[in-house]
Structures are given as structure tokens and as C-alpha cells.
Design a protein around this motif. Sequence first.
Motif, PDB file in Angstrom:
ATOM      1  N   MET A 108       1.501  85.804  -7.076  1.00  0.00           N
ATOM      2  CA  MET A 108       2.670  85.230  -6.418  1.00  0.00           C
ATOM      3  C   MET A 108       2.883  85.976  -5.096  1.00  0.00           C
ATOM      4  SD  MET A 108       6.564  84.811  -7.880  1.00  0.00           S
ATOM      5  CE  MET A 108       6.223  83.335  -8.797  1.00  0.00           C
ATOM      6  N   PRO A 109       3.171  85.266  -4.027  1.00  0.00           N
ATOM      7  CA  PRO A 109       3.377  85.945  -2.742  1.00  0.00           C
ATOM      8  C   PRO A 109       4.664  86.768  -2.753  1.00  0.00           C
ATOM      9  CG  PRO A 109       3.956  83.630  -2.585  1.00  0.00           C
ATOM     10  CD  PRO A 109       3.370  83.834  -3.943  1.00  0.00           C
ATOM     11  N   ASP A 110       4.774  87.621  -1.723  1.00  0.00           N
ATOM     12  CA  ASP A 110       6.016  88.372  -1.566  1.00  0.00           C
ATOM     13  C   ASP A 110       7.157  87.409  -1.285  1.00  0.00           C
ATOM     14  OD1 ASP A 110       4.431  90.541  -1.884  1.00  0.00           O
ATOM     15  OD2 ASP A 110       4.579  91.236   0.195  1.00  0.00           O
ATOM     16  N   VAL A 111       8.340  87.757  -1.779  1.00  0.00           N
ATOM     17  CA  VAL A 111       9.508  86.893  -1.649  1.00  0.00           C
ATOM     18  C   VAL A 111      10.685  87.703  -1.105  1.00  0.00           C
ATOM     19  CG1 VAL A 111      11.125  85.393  -2.888  1.00  0.00           C
ATOM     20  CG2 VAL A 111       8.737  85.511  -3.618  1.00  0.00           C
ATOM     21  N   ILE A 112      11.343  87.175  -0.082  1.00  0.00           N
ATOM     22  CA  ILE A 112      12.594  87.775   0.393  1.00  0.00           C
ATOM     23  C   ILE A 112      13.703  87.250  -0.499  1.00  0.00           C
ATOM     24  CG2 ILE A 112      14.239  87.932   2.306  1.00  0.00           C
ATOM     25  CD1 ILE A 112      11.835  87.422   4.197  1.00  0.00           C
ATOM     26  N   VAL A 113      14.434  88.157  -1.146  1.00  0.00           N
ATOM     27  CA  VAL A 113      15.452  87.709  -2.095  1.00  0.00           C
ATOM     28  C   VAL A 113      16.885  87.923  -1.617  1.00  0.00           C
ATOM     29  CG1 VAL A 113      13.977  87.908  -4.121  1.00  0.00           C
ATOM     30  CG2 VAL A 113      15.339  89.889  -3.381  1.00  0.00           C
ATOM     31  N   ALA A 114      17.091  88.824  -0.664  1.00  0.00           N
ATOM     32  CA  ALA A 114      18.471  89.094  -0.236  1.00  0.00           C
ATOM     33  C   ALA A 114      18.455  89.923   1.037  1.00  0.00           C
ATOM     34  CB  ALA A 114      19.219  89.855  -1.326  1.00  0.00           C
ATOM     35  N   LYS A 115      19.606  90.017   1.631  1.00  0.00           N
ATOM     36  CA  LYS A 115      19.808  90.920   2.756  1.00  0.00           C
ATOM     37  C   LYS A 115      20.275  92.276   2.213  1.00  0.00           C
ATOM     38  CE  LYS A 115      18.849  88.080   6.086  1.00  0.00           C
ATOM     39  NZ  LYS A 115      17.548  88.246   6.764  1.00  0.00           N
ATOM     40  N   ALA A 116      19.653  93.323   2.678  1.00  0.00           N
ATOM     41  CA  ALA A 116      20.040  94.662   2.239  1.00  0.00           C
ATOM     42  C   ALA A 116      21.508  94.939   2.561  1.00  0.00           C
ATOM     43  CB  ALA A 116      19.138  95.705   2.893  1.00  0.00           C
ATOM     44  N   SER A 117      21.957  94.416   3.685  1.00  0.00           N
ATOM     45  CA  SER A 117      23.341  94.666   4.112  1.00  0.00           C
ATOM     46  C   SER A 117      24.370  93.952   3.240  1.00  0.00           C
ATOM     47  CB  SER A 117      23.515  94.241   5.570  1.00  0.00           C
ATOM     48  OG  SER A 117      23.187  92.866   5.728  1.00  0.00           O
ATOM     49  N   SER A 118      23.926  93.068   2.331  1.00  0.00           N
ATOM     50  CA  SER A 118      24.876  92.348   1.485  1.00  0.00           C
ATOM     51  C   SER A 118      25.217  93.114   0.207  1.00  0.00           C
ATOM     52  CB  SER A 118      24.316  90.969   1.122  1.00  0.00           C
ATOM     53  OG  SER A 118      23.209  91.086   0.240  1.00  0.00           O
ATOM     54  N   PHE A 119      24.590  94.284  -0.013  1.00  0.00           N
ATOM     55  CA  PHE A 119      24.811  95.042  -1.244  1.00  0.00           C
ATOM     56  C   PHE A 119      25.927  96.051  -1.081  1.00  0.00           C
ATOM     57  CE2 PHE A 119      20.780  93.294  -2.178  1.00  0.00           C
ATOM     58  CZ  PHE A 119      20.543  93.419  -3.536  1.00  0.00           C
ATOM     59  N   ALA A 120      26.746  96.157  -2.114  1.00  0.00           N
ATOM     60  CA  ALA A 120      27.667  97.285  -2.208  1.00  0.00           C
ATOM     61  C   ALA A 120      26.858  98.517  -2.611  1.00  0.00           C
ATOM     62  CB  ALA A 120      28.734  96.986  -3.255  1.00  0.00           C
ATOM     63  N   ASP A 121      27.444  99.687  -2.536  1.00  0.00           N
ATOM     64  CA  ASP A 121      26.770 100.923  -2.929  1.00  0.00           C
ATOM     65  C   ASP A 121      27.772 101.787  -3.706  1.00  0.00           C
ATOM     66  OD1 ASP A 121      25.256 103.181  -3.234  1.00  0.00           O
ATOM     67  OD2 ASP A 121      24.745 103.367  -1.114  1.00  0.00           O
ATOM     68  N   PRO A 122      27.638 101.911  -5.036  1.00  0.00           N
ATOM     69  CA  PRO A 122      26.604 101.303  -5.856  1.00  0.00           C
ATOM     70  C   PRO A 122      26.825  99.799  -5.998  1.00  0.00           C
ATOM     71  CG  PRO A 122      28.175 102.455  -7.260  1.00  0.00           C
ATOM     72  CD  PRO A 122      28.574 102.731  -5.839  1.00  0.00           C
ATOM     73  N   GLY A 123      25.693  99.094  -6.112  1.00  0.00           N
ATOM     74  CA  GLY A 123      25.777  97.654  -6.264  1.00  0.00           C
ATOM     75  C   GLY A 123      24.503  97.100  -6.859  1.00  0.00           C
ATOM     76  N   ARG A 124      24.564  95.804  -7.190  1.00  0.00           N
ATOM     77  CA  ARG A 124      23.443  95.190  -7.878  1.00  0.00           C
ATOM     78  C   ARG A 124      23.505  93.684  -7.726  1.00  0.00           C
ATOM     79  NH1 ARG A 124      24.732  95.158 -13.471  1.00  0.00           N
ATOM     80  NH2 ARG A 124      26.765  94.741 -12.600  1.00  0.00           N
ATOM     81  N   LYS A 125      22.346  93.067  -7.653  1.00  0.00           N
ATOM     82  CA  LYS A 125      22.223  91.615  -7.708  1.00  0.00           C
ATOM     83  C   LYS A 125      21.067  91.304  -8.649  1.00  0.00           C
ATOM     84  CE  LYS A 125      23.676  91.034  -2.874  1.00  0.00           C
ATOM     85  NZ  LYS A 125      24.912  90.273  -2.928  1.00  0.00           N
ATOM     86  N   VAL A 126      21.214  90.232  -9.422  1.00  0.00           N
ATOM     87  CA  VAL A 126      20.174  89.825 -10.369  1.00  0.00           C
ATOM     88  C   VAL A 126      19.603  88.492  -9.902  1.00  0.00           C
ATOM     89  CG1 VAL A 126      19.687  89.225 -12.767  1.00  0.00           C
ATOM     90  CG2 VAL A 126      21.288  91.081 -12.242  1.00  0.00           C
ATOM     91  N   PHE A 127      18.280  88.378  -9.961  1.00  0.00           N
ATOM     92  CA  PHE A 127      17.575  87.201  -9.442  1.00  0.00           C
ATOM     93  C   PHE A 127      16.665  86.611 -10.513  1.00  0.00           C
ATOM     94  CE2 PHE A 127      18.341  90.198  -6.025  1.00  0.00           C
ATOM     95  CZ  PHE A 127      18.962  89.401  -5.079  1.00  0.00           C
ATOM     96  N   ASP A 128      16.386  85.329 -10.357  1.00  0.00           N
ATOM     97  CA  ASP A 128      15.355  84.652 -11.138  1.00  0.00           C
ATOM     98  C   ASP A 128      14.476  83.921 -10.131  1.00  0.00           C
ATOM     99  OD1 ASP A 128      13.751  82.917 -12.614  1.00  0.00           O
ATOM    100  OD2 ASP A 128      15.309  82.489 -14.081  1.00  0.00           O
ATOM    101  N   VAL A 129      13.265  84.413  -9.971  1.00  0.00           N
ATOM    102  CA  VAL A 129      12.318  83.800  -9.034  1.00  0.00           C
ATOM    103  C   VAL A 129      11.117  83.349  -9.843  1.00  0.00           C
ATOM    104  CG1 VAL A 129      10.861  84.123  -7.005  1.00  0.00           C
ATOM    105  CG2 VAL A 129      13.096  85.260  -7.129  1.00  0.00           C
ATOM    106  N   GLY A 130      10.967  82.053  -9.994  1.00  0.00           N
ATOM    107  CA  GLY A 130       9.826  81.513 -10.737  1.00  0.00           C
ATOM    108  C   GLY A 130       9.748  82.015 -12.161  1.00  0.00           C
ATOM    109  N   GLY A 131      10.906  82.224 -12.780  1.00  0.00           N
ATOM    110  CA  GLY A 131      10.917  82.707 -14.161  1.00  0.00           C
ATOM    111  C   GLY A 131      10.847  84.216 -14.283  1.00  0.00           C
TER     112      GLY A 131
END
Length: 123
Positions: A1-24
Amino acid sequence: MPDVIVAKASSFADPGRKVFDVGGNEFGVFKLGGEFYAWENRCPHLDGPACQGKILPCSTEAVNDDKTSRGREFSKTDMNVVCPWHGFEFDIRTGRHPTNNAVRLRAVKMRVEGDDIVVSLRD
Ligand code: FES
């Protein structure tokens, strides 16, 4: 699977987290202390969604010079994510369970390019 851009780093809180589903492929990207970490959203206990749990400070036992305890303290810099199914905790930086090094989250290959969070997922 190719590399995937999933988010902007600047959109994260610190501490923070985002959960993704890319192609399962489900994974969590965490920001802590200005650094990013990525783990599969699959608990090594019974496959629960470990990355979706609460983020809590690590607790440690404070010890005096004479080896007596001052009691438990919460870290101001180290954080665990707590699996919502049965409460296993994992260090956000290492993915490790606090007392059993054999129990750990699986890393997802990730890098920050400019303001992009880029992940390399397995096929
Ligand atoms: S599935 Fe995560 S603690 Fe049981």
C-alpha cells in the motif's frame, strides 16, 4: 500500500490522538511532548480498540534516598492510553504495557513531512 497522508500535524492537541481507518487498517496517531507515535488500534489482550481509550498520566512510586516510599505520583510528561475493553495500559511513546514488556502495541510506520502526518501501511 502506498504512503498515505492522514492528517495535519498542526491539528493535534498535545497530548492528543486521532484514530484512522485506511483500507481496513485501523491505527491511532498520538502526539506527546511535541513528538508523534502511531500504533495499530488492536489490543494485544483480546483485540480491543486500544487506541480509543482514555489518555492518562503514568503513575510511579516516589522513593526517598533511604528507599522509603513517598507514595504514588502522576507523571507530568509520560502518558498511557488505557484500552477501553479491560483496562490494559500502554505507554504512548513505547507501546509497552507498564509491567509486562512482552505485551505491547504494534507500531505503524509513520513520519511527519512538513505539516503532514504520513503513514506507510502494510498491504
Ligand atoms: S482487549 Fe484490551 S484490555 Fe482486553
